[in-house]
Design a protein around this motif. Structure first.
Motif, short mmCIF file in Angstrom:
data_model
loop_
_atom_site.label_atom_id
_atom_site.label_comp_id
_atom_site.label_asym_id
_atom_site.label_seq_id
_atom_site.Cartn_x
_atom_site.Cartn_y
_atom_site.Cartn_z
N PHE A 57 0.83 -1.21 0.00
CA PHE A 57 0.00 0.00 0.00
C PHE A 57 0.87 1.26 0.00
CE2 PHE A 57 -1.41 3.48 2.69
CZ PHE A 57 -2.45 3.98 1.91
N ALA A 61 0.67 4.09 -2.83
CA ALA A 61 0.16 5.42 -2.52
C ALA A 61 1.19 6.50 -2.87
CB ALA A 61 -0.21 5.50 -1.04
N ALA A 106 -6.12 9.87 -4.72
CA ALA A 106 -7.06 8.75 -4.67
C ALA A 106 -7.42 8.28 -6.07
CB ALA A 106 -8.32 9.16 -3.90
N GLU A 110 -6.60 4.55 -7.63
CA GLU A 110 -7.80 3.72 -7.85
C GLU A 110 -7.53 2.39 -8.55
OE1 GLU A 110 -11.64 4.63 -10.42
OE2 GLU A 110 -11.47 6.00 -8.71
N VAL A 113 -6.01 -0.20 -5.98
CA VAL A 113 -6.68 -0.52 -4.72
C VAL A 113 -7.28 -1.93 -4.72
CG1 VAL A 113 -8.68 0.05 -3.27
CG2 VAL A 113 -7.13 1.85 -4.01
N PHE A 118 -6.14 -5.30 1.96
CA PHE A 118 -6.10 -4.51 3.19
C PHE A 118 -6.34 -5.34 4.43
CE2 PHE A 118 -6.80 -1.33 -0.09
CZ PHE A 118 -5.96 -0.30 0.31
N ILE A 136 -8.26 6.22 0.27
CA ILE A 136 -8.85 4.90 0.01
C ILE A 136 -10.36 5.03 0.14
CG2 ILE A 136 -8.97 2.48 0.74
CD1 ILE A 136 -6.30 3.29 -0.43
#
Length: 330
Positions: A57, A61, A106, A110, A113, A118, A136
């Motif tokens: 992650f 990010a 974000a 996308e 994700v 998670f 997120i």
């Protein structure tokens, strides 16, 4: 695109990158599309992947932020410490919750994700570090919170895929003086002058949360072969692990032992050719064994397993054992 024999070059590339910690790859070396391909090929797959999901992650990010602006990139570099940095300062609370252009970040994030698991990320990190960033979708975060609430303790490891085979190797720095390690660490045997049991542990450290499984194959049995786990400290490799407070092992006579705590008839006796699978649940701190395909109960008597363990065996001549990641359906 699925990995098949028709795209063996891509297959090889994915396997290579999957064995490199993402936080060692310079931001910009992987494109968003390239990272998406890597994550899609390894998502919920039983293949080697060594980057913990939080670091997946984090890399995703920060890479997304880099596409937006230097300010967004700099902010997330500060807001998202590595796991190692978190351990060093013993804190996961971020100080500044605002992220420059968080909606744009974000949007860039996308496509990645859906390929980030998670549920594998520590709940405190999810709540204190990731959620406040607002990059997120709230639905994704809410679903993870629900899963955590329903399951109480997650049975997932913090890293997708399986451990690299090289981690399941005997450690030359942690074995008895009369034991010999061969075949790139897969094999351990007792020398012919080893007439009392000595011990050896594997290189892989099993700690924090997760379920770990590995196989030990008894290529050559010795009088009382022992297989199990040991602590990281206060273990004497010149002695057998079951004789010590820091060793928890199953013997070839069907008895399991931890110092003075032992129980007979856990399973039938085993010898040459036996395959012993160790099932270690670090979420619940429990251990169970499968012997030649038959799984036996959790050893409830072992209620003192510490937070960090290693695979261990104890053998004497002519013992010869092999270690490997658990092979299902064998």
């Amino acid at each position: 695109m699925p990995l098949t024999e028709d795209n063996s070059l891509l297959n090889s590339l994915v396997e290579t990158v999957a064995n490199i910690p993402l936080n060692t790859i310079e931001f910009g070396r992987l494109s968003i599309a390239g990272l998406q391909f890597l994550l899609s090929c390894t998502y919920e797959k039983e293949m080697t992947f060594i980057t913990p999901e939080y670091e997946v992650f984090r890399y995703s990010a920060i890479l997304a932020a880099k596409q937006v602006s230097n300010d967004a990139y700099s902010t997330l570099m500060k807001q998202l410490p590595t796991l190692e940095q978190m351990k060093m300062d013993n804190s996961v609370q971020i100080k500044n919750k605002s992220v420059t252009d968080h909606q744009s970040v974000a949007k860039e994030l996308e496509p990645l994700v859906e390929f980030i698991d998670f549920k594998r990320i520590n709940g405190k990190i999810l709540a204190d570090v990731i959620d406040p960033l607002e990059i997120i979708p709230s639905k994704v975060i809410l679903n993870v919170y629900r899963d955590i609430a329903r399951s109480n303790n997650s049975n997932l490891n913090d890293t997708r895929g399986i451990m690299p085979k090289t981690m399941y190797a005997w450690d030359e720095s942690a074995c008895g003086s009369k034991l010999v390690i061969e075949d790139n660490g897969k094999i351990i045997r007792a020398s012919n002058n080893c007439d009392t049991h000595q011990s050896a542990r594997a290189k892989i450290a099993l700690e924090d949360k997760g379920i770990f499984e590995w196989d030990v194959i008894i290529e050559k049995h010795c009088s009382w072969s022992w297989v199990g786990v040991c602590a990281s400290e206060n273990i004497n490799y010149e002695d057998w692990a079951g004789n010590q407070l820091t060793g928890w092992v199953l013997g070839s006579g069907g008895t399991f032992r931890n110092h003075n705590n032992y129980v007979k008839n856990y399973c039938p006796a085993f010898g040459d050719g036996a395959r012993i699978t160790v099932h270690l649940d670090m979420n619940k701190r429990t251990c169970a064994f499968t012997v030649n395909g038959e799984k036996y109960r959790e050893v409830s008597e072992w209620n003192n397993l510490p937070s960090k363990l290693y695979p261990v065996v104890s053998i004497k001549y002519p013992g010869r054992f092999q270690i490997q990641p658990h092979q299902k359906n064998v």
